[in-house]
Scaffold this motif. Structure first.
Motif, PDB file in Angstrom:
ATOM      1  N   MET A  13      59.505  70.325 -62.847  1.00 46.87           N
ATOM      2  CA  MET A  13      60.957  70.160 -62.761  1.00 46.87           C
ATOM      3  C   MET A  13      61.619  71.458 -62.327  1.00 46.87           C
ATOM      4  O   MET A  13      62.586  71.448 -61.557  1.00 46.87           O
ATOM      5  CB  MET A  13      61.501  69.713 -64.120  1.00 46.87           C
ATOM      6  N   PHE A  14      61.092  72.579 -62.803  1.00 50.29           N
ATOM      7  CA  PHE A  14      61.643  73.881 -62.414  1.00 50.29           C
ATOM      8  C   PHE A  14      61.479  74.109 -60.915  1.00 50.29           C
ATOM      9  O   PHE A  14      62.420  74.522 -60.230  1.00 50.29           O
ATOM     10  CB  PHE A  14      60.964  75.005 -63.192  1.00 50.29           C
ATOM     11  N   VAL A  15      60.292  73.820 -60.401  1.00 50.05           N
ATOM     12  CA  VAL A  15      60.031  74.007 -58.973  1.00 50.05           C
ATOM     13  C   VAL A  15      60.959  73.125 -58.143  1.00 50.05           C
ATOM     14  O   VAL A  15      61.529  73.550 -57.135  1.00 50.05           O
ATOM     15  CB  VAL A  15      58.560  73.685 -58.637  1.00 50.05           C
ATOM     16  N   LEU A  16      61.140  71.888 -58.601  1.00 49.92           N
ATOM     17  CA  LEU A  16      62.002  70.958 -57.877  1.00 49.92           C
ATOM     18  C   LEU A  16      63.471  71.383 -57.946  1.00 49.92           C
ATOM     19  O   LEU A  16      64.218  71.240 -56.982  1.00 49.92           O
ATOM     20  CB  LEU A  16      61.842  69.548 -58.459  1.00 49.92           C
ATOM     21  N   ASP A  50      71.855  63.162 -62.472  1.00 47.53           N
ATOM     22  CA  ASP A  50      70.396  63.113 -62.564  1.00 47.53           C
ATOM     23  C   ASP A  50      69.935  62.357 -63.803  1.00 47.53           C
ATOM     24  O   ASP A  50      68.964  61.599 -63.753  1.00 47.53           O
ATOM     25  CB  ASP A  50      69.830  64.535 -62.572  1.00 47.53           C
ATOM     26  N   LEU A  51      70.630  62.573 -64.920  1.00 47.03           N
ATOM     27  CA  LEU A  51      70.256  61.879 -66.159  1.00 47.03           C
ATOM     28  C   LEU A  51      70.443  60.371 -66.026  1.00 47.03           C
ATOM     29  O   LEU A  51      69.632  59.590 -66.547  1.00 47.03           O
ATOM     30  CB  LEU A  51      71.082  62.407 -67.336  1.00 47.03           C
ATOM     31  N   ILE A  52      71.501  59.959 -65.350  1.00 46.33           N
ATOM     32  CA  ILE A  52      71.732  58.526 -65.144  1.00 46.33           C
ATOM     33  C   ILE A  52      70.579  57.901 -64.380  1.00 46.33           C
ATOM     34  O   ILE A  52      70.006  56.875 -64.789  1.00 46.33           O
ATOM     35  CB  ILE A  52      73.066  58.300 -64.401  1.00 46.33           C
ATOM     36  N   PHE A  53      70.173  58.533 -63.287  1.00 40.23           N
ATOM     37  CA  PHE A  53      69.077  57.992 -62.489  1.00 40.23           C
ATOM     38  C   PHE A  53      67.737  58.129 -63.214  1.00 40.23           C
ATOM     39  O   PHE A  53      66.853  57.281 -63.051  1.00 40.23           O
ATOM     40  CB  PHE A  53      69.018  58.681 -61.128  1.00 40.23           C
ATOM     41  N   LEU A  54      67.590  59.187 -64.005  1.00 39.61           N
ATOM     42  CA  LEU A  54      66.370  59.353 -64.799  1.00 39.61           C
ATOM     43  C   LEU A  54      66.205  58.195 -65.774  1.00 39.61           C
ATOM     44  O   LEU A  54      65.115  57.606 -65.896  1.00 39.61           O
ATOM     45  CB  LEU A  54      66.425  60.684 -65.567  1.00 39.61           C
ATOM     46  N   LEU A  55      67.280  57.843 -66.475  1.00 41.10           N
ATOM     47  CA  LEU A  55      67.232  56.744 -67.441  1.00 41.10           C
ATOM     48  C   LEU A  55      67.010  55.408 -66.729  1.00 41.10           C
ATOM     49  O   LEU A  55      66.310  54.533 -67.248  1.00 41.10           O
ATOM     50  CB  LEU A  55      68.514  56.705 -68.264  1.00 41.10           C
ATOM     51  N   PHE A  56      67.599  55.242 -65.531  1.00 39.93           N
ATOM     52  CA  PHE A  56      67.331  54.042 -64.746  1.00 39.93           C
ATOM     53  C   PHE A  56      65.833  53.913 -64.481  1.00 39.93           C
ATOM     54  O   PHE A  56      65.254  52.828 -64.597  1.00 39.93           O
ATOM     55  CB  PHE A  56      68.079  54.106 -63.404  1.00 39.93           C
ATOM     56  N   ALA A  57      65.208  55.028 -64.096  1.00 41.66           N
ATOM     57  CA  ALA A  57      63.779  55.020 -63.784  1.00 41.66           C
ATOM     58  C   ALA A  57      62.939  54.723 -65.026  1.00 41.66           C
ATOM     59  O   ALA A  57      62.006  53.920 -64.975  1.00 41.66           O
ATOM     60  CB  ALA A  57      63.374  56.362 -63.179  1.00 41.66           C
ATOM     61  N   ILE A  58      63.281  55.370 -66.136  1.00 40.28           N
ATOM     62  CA  ILE A  58      62.505  55.190 -67.373  1.00 40.28           C
ATOM     63  C   ILE A  58      62.562  53.750 -67.858  1.00 40.28           C
ATOM     64  O   ILE A  58      61.550  53.177 -68.290  1.00 40.28           O
ATOM     65  CB  ILE A  58      63.019  56.152 -68.472  1.00 40.28           C
ATOM     66  N   GLY A 117      75.694  59.765 -55.129  1.00 39.61           N
ATOM     67  CA  GLY A 117      75.775  59.379 -53.725  1.00 39.61           C
ATOM     68  C   GLY A 117      74.424  59.269 -53.060  1.00 39.61           C
ATOM     69  O   GLY A 117      74.330  58.926 -51.886  1.00 39.61           O
ATOM     70  N   ASN A 118      73.371  59.575 -53.806  1.00 43.45           N
ATOM     71  CA  ASN A 118      72.015  59.507 -53.264  1.00 43.45           C
ATOM     72  C   ASN A 118      71.120  58.702 -54.208  1.00 43.45           C
ATOM     73  O   ASN A 118      70.351  59.264 -54.977  1.00 43.45           O
ATOM     74  CB  ASN A 118      71.452  60.919 -53.070  1.00 43.45           C
ATOM     75  N   PRO A 119      71.209  57.352 -54.184  1.00 45.34           N
ATOM     76  CA  PRO A 119      70.414  56.527 -55.098  1.00 45.34           C
ATOM     77  C   PRO A 119      68.911  56.648 -54.906  1.00 45.34           C
ATOM     78  O   PRO A 119      68.140  56.162 -55.721  1.00 45.34           O
ATOM     79  CB  PRO A 119      70.899  55.098 -54.786  1.00 45.34           C
ATOM     80  N   LYS A 120      68.490  57.337 -53.835  1.00 43.73           N
ATOM     81  CA  LYS A 120      67.051  57.550 -53.645  1.00 43.73           C
ATOM     82  C   LYS A 120      66.478  58.453 -54.739  1.00 43.73           C
ATOM     83  O   LYS A 120      65.262  58.531 -54.907  1.00 43.73           O
ATOM     84  CB  LYS A 120      66.795  58.172 -52.269  1.00 43.73           C
ATOM     85  N   VAL A 121      67.367  59.136 -55.476  1.00 39.04           N
ATOM     86  CA  VAL A 121      66.910  60.000 -56.570  1.00 39.04           C
ATOM     87  C   VAL A 121      66.127  59.196 -57.594  1.00 39.04           C
ATOM     88  O   VAL A 121      65.140  59.668 -58.156  1.00 39.04           O
ATOM     89  CB  VAL A 121      68.110  60.713 -57.239  1.00 39.04           C
ATOM     90  N   ILE A 122      66.570  57.952 -57.851  1.00 44.64           N
ATOM     91  CA  ILE A 122      65.872  57.125 -58.834  1.00 44.64           C
ATOM     92  C   ILE A 122      64.443  56.827 -58.369  1.00 44.64           C
ATOM     93  O   ILE A 122      63.505  56.782 -59.176  1.00 44.64           O
ATOM     94  CB  ILE A 122      66.644  55.811 -59.112  1.00 44.64           C
ATOM     95  N   LEU A 123      64.250  56.648 -57.062  1.00 39.29           N
ATOM     96  CA  LEU A 123      62.913  56.419 -56.523  1.00 39.29           C
ATOM     97  C   LEU A 123      62.058  57.668 -56.669  1.00 39.29           C
ATOM     98  O   LEU A 123      60.846  57.581 -56.905  1.00 39.29           O
ATOM     99  CB  LEU A 123      63.008  55.998 -55.056  1.00 39.29           C
ATOM    100  N   PHE A 124      62.723  58.829 -56.556  1.00 39.91           N
ATOM    101  CA  PHE A 124      62.005  60.091 -56.762  1.00 39.91           C
ATOM    102  C   PHE A 124      61.482  60.166 -58.194  1.00 39.91           C
ATOM    103  O   PHE A 124      60.313  60.484 -58.431  1.00 39.91           O
ATOM    104  CB  PHE A 124      62.940  61.266 -56.482  1.00 39.91           C
ATOM    105  N   TYR A 125      62.350  59.846 -59.163  1.00 41.45           N
ATOM    106  CA  TYR A 125      61.923  59.893 -60.564  1.00 41.45           C
ATOM    107  C   TYR A 125      60.844  58.861 -60.852  1.00 41.45           C
ATOM    108  O   TYR A 125      59.923  59.105 -61.634  1.00 41.45           O
ATOM    109  CB  TYR A 125      63.108  59.703 -61.497  1.00 41.45           C
ATOM    110  N   LEU A 126      60.932  57.695 -60.228  1.00 41.31           N
ATOM    111  CA  LEU A 126      59.913  56.667 -60.431  1.00 41.31           C
ATOM    112  C   LEU A 126      58.543  57.138 -59.941  1.00 41.31           C
ATOM    113  O   LEU A 126      57.509  56.780 -60.516  1.00 41.31           O
ATOM    114  CB  LEU A 126      60.309  55.382 -59.697  1.00 41.31           C
ATOM    115  N   LEU A 129      57.729  60.895 -62.457  1.00 37.87           N
ATOM    116  CA  LEU A 129      57.437  60.850 -63.893  1.00 37.87           C
ATOM    117  C   LEU A 129      56.042  60.329 -64.239  1.00 37.87           C
ATOM    118  O   LEU A 129      55.393  60.870 -65.143  1.00 37.87           O
ATOM    119  CB  LEU A 129      58.496  60.021 -64.620  1.00 37.87           C
ATOM    120  N   PRO A 130      55.558  59.262 -63.572  1.00 37.99           N
ATOM    121  CA  PRO A 130      54.230  58.738 -63.951  1.00 37.99           C
ATOM    122  C   PRO A 130      53.102  59.746 -63.817  1.00 37.99           C
ATOM    123  O   PRO A 130      52.020  59.551 -64.380  1.00 37.99           O
ATOM    124  CB  PRO A 130      54.039  57.561 -62.970  1.00 37.99           C
ATOM    125  N   THR A 131      53.338  60.817 -63.073  1.00 32.03           N
ATOM    126  CA  THR A 131      52.322  61.868 -62.952  1.00 32.03           C
ATOM    127  C   THR A 131      52.082  62.550 -64.290  1.00 32.03           C
ATOM    128  O   THR A 131      50.980  63.053 -64.561  1.00 32.03           O
ATOM    129  CB  THR A 131      52.768  62.923 -61.915  1.00 32.03           C
TER     130      THR A 131
END
Length: 200
Positions: A13-16, A50-58, A117-126, A129-131
């Motif tokens: 997460m730090f690197v990103l 970011d937290l909103i999209f993170l929770l969407f992904a989780i 404005g960038n809903p692709k963030v949720i796809l990034f978290y999806l 995170l599984p890693t």
């Protein structure tokens, strides 16, 4: 979550977070224009998005971002337009009037719109995170821990960028240099807003 998964997630997460992107650009330009303190609401907006999209992904709510695709597109246009407007305002401002008078609420919304404005963030978290964790076996404590890690690291990195930029701003006191910094910050804002529109 194990210690190793927490450590791995934190490092990744730090690197990103330190990788330059629209969030970093708006944070730096805001700090150059208005100082560190006035940038904090923008950072809070970025982290909240970011937290909103993170929770969407989780919670497996990726379909929501598709359902509300039009809404996210509108948010993107509004956020991009707002950034371009701020950039033009900075370009035309005089050094003694370089503070942007937008309220904390508006600064927060500008940061939030950058992420939402960038809903692709949720796809990034999806995909990200599984890693490190099994999304189907997370406890409430695990969800809280992940949200805490993401918000803390992202907030800290953005705050560092903002503080560094504000310190650079304070080094230059003469009117000509301040005008040039206004123009640099304005150009970054205009460029970031244009980039958001280009990626539509």
């Amino acid at each position: 979550m194990t210690f190793y998964s927490i450590a791995g997630l934190s490092a990744a997460m730090f690197v990103l977070a330190v990788t330059p992107g629209p969030g970093v650009f708006i944070t730096v330009s805001k700090a150059l224009a208005s100082g560190f303190r006035n940038t904090l609401p923008v950072i809070a907006g970025i982290v909240t998005g970011d937290l909103i999209f993170l929770l969407f992904a989780i919670f497996g709510l990726a379909a929501i971002s598709e359902t509300f695709e039009t809404m996210f597109l509108i948010i993107k246009y509004l956020g991009a337009g707002y950034l371009i407007w701020l950039g033009i305002k900075l370009w035309r401002s005089h050094p003694e009037k370089m503070e942007i008078t937008a309220s904390k609420k508006h600064r927060f919304l500008s940061g939030l719109s950058i992420t939402l404005g960038n809903p692709k963030v949720i796809l990034f978290y999806l995909g990200f995170l599984p890693t490190f964790v099994d999304l189907n076996a997370l406890s409430s404590l695990d969800v809280f821990s992940i949200a805490f890690i993401v918000s803390s690291i992202l907030g800290a990195v953005m705050s560092f960028y903002a503080y560094s930029a504000s310190r650079a701003r304070q080094l230059f006191k003469n009117e000509r240099t301040q005008k040039q910094m206004n123009e640099i910050a304005g150009s970054v804002m205009i460029g970031t807003g244009s980039l958001l529109l280009y990626r539509t």
